[in-house]
Design an enzyme around this catalytic site. Structure first.
Site: not given
Ligand SMILES: [Zn+2]
Length: 356
Positions: A33, A37, A41, A44, A66
């Site tokens: 992705t 995180c 978080c 999933r 990002r």
């Molecule tokens: Zn996250």
């Protein structure tokens, strides 16, 4: 118990699976992705094979990831600092209390970062190393760092450690800008401007949402406007005379050799080296001058005299970053982007005010 990289990764992965707040901050990034995180978080859980771990959000961004929009790993509770900034501040504070450099092991326990993590955080936030900062504390050149209540980048800038780099690493990725597009003004970036007549001519001030990003002096306002639009070709410019009244009067005061009534927020755009030079210029008191060599020595780069002169010549923030206070070692004026008569006049005003 051994602490191999694999052990650490496994411990971190367990925290991620448990959505548990770690004792030592880290983020996890997902290759598929491109997002990183916090361990907590709610999103999933990814496949472990796609995950890499980073000590700081800065490191994750540097690797091209990002921040996640759900857990906002760069948004920090306390004092609004990112974890890297908080670690650097904690380390700096401890070294200031100690009066000099601290052993690596002690810095690790203070910041909770690995040695590698801490040196990355220092490079990103302060543009320097913990060791260099410690040395600067010992020699008294870091005393203005971390003034209470000021944003970390301004504080770091004030001490000459290159907040520009910190800005690129913290804010720019959030804005979706690269350092070079940021320096030029990104497409659609909104800049407001005002002008003020001063004793040394018309002064044009351009501000972003962060602060002043250009201050120019010259006889013709339209030409000054042309110049800044060339300098920030992608940005849009709007006159905002009312909103920038304080800025205008502050600049008029500086031009006349008086201090500005209020601190002018700055949005410094340049290389880390330029930021160090510009920061050193801001520490030259009004009414005094320094040679290019003295500024080079001040920033700890005594052989970089030409680079210092070039950074002075590229100063975007006339008056606020007083490059007019730098002269040749023989006392002659040297160059000035806004004209030698303006430079002489600024120095005369400051000297007169200083001697009153
Ligand atoms: Zn996250």
């Amino acid at each position: 118990m051994s602490n191999t990289a694999a052990d650490i990764e496994e411990a971190r992965w367990r925290l991620v699976l448990a959505r548990q707040e770690p004792e030592q901050a880290f983020v996890y990034a997902v290759r598929t992705t491109g997002i990183y995180c916090r361990p907590t978080c709610p999103s999933r859980r990814p496949l472990p094979a796609n995950v890499s771990f980073f000590d700081t959000t800065v490191a994750a961004r540097t690797a091209g990831y990002r921040p996640c929009l759900r857990c906002e790993p760069d948004r920090q509770g306390e004092a609004g600092h990112t974890s890297a900034e908080a670690a650097v501040i904690a380390a700096c504070r401890a070294m200031r209390a100690h009066g000099g450099p601290l052993p690596a092991a002690q810095l690790r326990s203070i910041t909770g970062l690995s040695q590698r993590g801490l040196s990355r955080a220092f490079a990103a936030v302060a543009g320097t190393s913990a060791r260099a900062f410690g040395d600067a504390v010992r020699t008294g050149t870091a005393r203005v760092l971390l003034r209470t209540g000021s944003p970390v980048t301004e504080a770091v800038f004030a001490a000459g450690f290159g907040s520009v780099r910190a800005f690129y690493d913290t804010a720019a990725p959030t804005l979706g800008m690269t350092p070079s597009s940021y320096a030029r003004g990104a497409v659609g970036e909104h800049l407001s401007w005002t002008s003020v007549n001063t004793v040394v001519g018309t002064v044009l001030a351009v501000a972003s949402a962060r602060g002043l990003c250009a201050v120019r002096i010259g006889p013709h306002l339209p030409r000054l406007l042309d110049e800044v639009q060339t300098e920030f070709p992608a940005a849009t410019f709007t006159p905002e005379h009312e909103a920038l009244t304080d800025v205008a009067s502050g600049l008029a005061a500086l031009a006349a050799g008086h201090p500005a009534a209020a601190a002018l927020p700055l949005d410094v755009r340049g290389s880390a080296f330029q930021a160090r030079v510009w920061s050193a210029l801001r520490r030259i008191p009004a009414g005094e001058t320094r040679s290019y060599g003295e500024v080079a020595a001040e920033i700890g780069a005594p052989t970089a005299v030409r680079a210092v002169a070039s950074a002075c010549a590229r100063n975007r923030l006339a008056l606020v970053v007083p490059c007019h206070r730098v002269v040749r070692s023989d006392g002659t004026l040297g160059g000035f982007r806004w004209g030698l008569s303006v430079k002489q006049s600024l120095l005369d005003h400051e000297k007169r005010e200083h001697n009153r």
